[in-house]
Design a protein around this motif. Structure first.
Motif, short mmCIF file in Angstrom:
data_model
loop_
_atom_site.label_atom_id
_atom_site.label_comp_id
_atom_site.label_asym_id
_atom_site.label_seq_id
_atom_site.Cartn_x
_atom_site.Cartn_y
_atom_site.Cartn_z
N ASN A 220 36.32 4.21 -12.13
CA ASN A 220 36.80 5.44 -12.32
C ASN A 220 36.94 5.47 -13.99
O ASN A 220 36.71 6.55 -14.30
CB ASN A 220 38.23 5.73 -11.65
N GLN B 27 33.36 6.02 -15.31
CA GLN B 27 32.96 7.36 -15.00
C GLN B 27 33.67 8.40 -16.01
O GLN B 27 33.04 9.24 -16.71
CB GLN B 27 33.49 7.83 -13.65
N GLY B 28 35.12 8.12 -16.20
CA GLY B 28 35.61 9.15 -17.29
C GLY B 28 35.06 8.75 -18.54
O GLY B 28 35.30 10.06 -19.35
N LEU C 211 31.79 10.74 -19.04
CA LEU C 211 32.02 12.14 -19.08
C LEU C 211 32.90 12.42 -20.53
O LEU C 211 32.30 13.49 -20.95
CB LEU C 211 32.89 12.56 -17.82
N PRO D 268 31.68 18.26 -18.46
CA PRO D 268 32.22 16.94 -18.01
C PRO D 268 33.86 17.05 -17.92
O PRO D 268 34.30 16.25 -17.04
CB PRO D 268 31.90 16.03 -19.43
N LEU E 155 35.72 15.91 -14.48
CA LEU E 155 36.96 14.77 -14.63
C LEU E 155 38.34 15.35 -14.10
O LEU E 155 39.04 14.71 -13.48
CB LEU E 155 37.04 14.40 -15.98
N SER E 156 38.58 16.61 -14.52
CA SER E 156 39.62 17.51 -13.84
C SER E 156 39.81 17.61 -12.68
O SER E 156 40.85 17.49 -11.81
CB SER E 156 39.90 18.66 -14.80
N ASN F 215 40.59 13.98 -10.99
CA ASN F 215 41.72 13.46 -11.20
C ASN F 215 42.45 14.26 -12.22
O ASN F 215 42.03 14.44 -13.32
CB ASN F 215 41.81 12.02 -11.40
N ALA G 80 43.72 12.30 -15.32
CA ALA G 80 42.34 11.85 -15.87
C ALA G 80 41.64 12.95 -16.82
O ALA G 80 41.19 12.96 -17.92
CB ALA G 80 41.48 11.14 -15.05
N GLY G 81 41.66 14.12 -16.15
CA GLY G 81 40.92 15.36 -16.88
C GLY G 81 42.03 15.73 -18.28
O GLY G 81 41.25 15.98 -19.26
N GLY H 187 41.21 12.93 -20.61
CA GLY H 187 39.64 13.02 -20.99
C GLY H 187 39.63 14.16 -22.07
O GLY H 187 38.95 13.89 -23.25
N TYR I 238 29.06 20.40 -9.98
CA TYR I 238 29.94 19.56 -9.31
C TYR I 238 29.60 19.02 -7.96
O TYR I 238 29.29 18.20 -7.43
CB TYR I 238 31.70 20.05 -9.38
#
Length: 166
Positions: free
Chosen positions: A5, A8-9, A12, A40, A44-45, A48, A51-52, A55, A156
């Motif tokens: 994760n 990935q974050g 992005l 991206p 991400l949002s 999570n 995390a969005g 990010g 997505y």
């Protein structure tokens, strides 16, 4: 959070920064590419919410390190679109309400940039008095968020089929 994760974050976030920095790197002819920098952050949002948000902030800081103008533009336009659409999509099911709330947030952000900071975000000075200008920004924001939501949802869903995120 797993290492996957986090990777990935990070990927992005870097992708959002690179897409937003295209005009600064290669010239203003590539300004249309910056609209994809919201994608991206949207992904991400959707994955999570926290995390969005993180990010979105980190991508804005990264962009500011390279170019303050693009950082400001990302912070108040593309980043707002990506995060708000992803966050509301995370919480709501109706695309109309997601677009409506995101459009209102984008309008408030554009009003702040246009009238408080003094940068014409649409590239031109808007005609009419303040109320007419805000209505133009609202109309633009609602339509933009509505169209962007369909594009972002398509991307997505496609990525989710090809590459399971979680």
């Amino acid at each position: 959070m797993s290492a996957r994760n986090i990777a990935q974050g990070g990927l992005l976030i870097c992708l959002a920064a690179v897409l937003q920095l295209q005009p600064a790197l290669f010239g203003e002819i590539f300004v249309i590419i910056t609209t994809f920098s919201a994608m991206p952050i949207y992904i991400l949002s959707r994955l999570n919410l926290r995390a969005g948000l993180i990010g979105y902030i980190i991508a804005a800081i990264l962009i500011f390190l390279f170019n303050a103008h693009e950082g400001l533009f990302f912070l108040f336009t593309n980043g707002v679109v990506g995060f708000s659409l992803g966050a509301f999509n995370h919480r709501l099911k109706s695309k109309v309400f997601i677009s409506l709330f995101s459009g209102i947030i984008l309008t408030l952000s554009l009003v702040l940039v246009n009238f408080v900071i003094g940068i014409p975000v649409l590239g031109v000075t808007l005609p009419g008095n303040l109320l007419v200008q805000i209505c133009i920004l609202l109309f633009f924001s609602l339509n933009y968020c509505f169209l962007y939501l369909f594009l972002a949802s398509f991307v997505y869903d496609y990525l989710k089929q090809c590459y399971p995120f979680n």
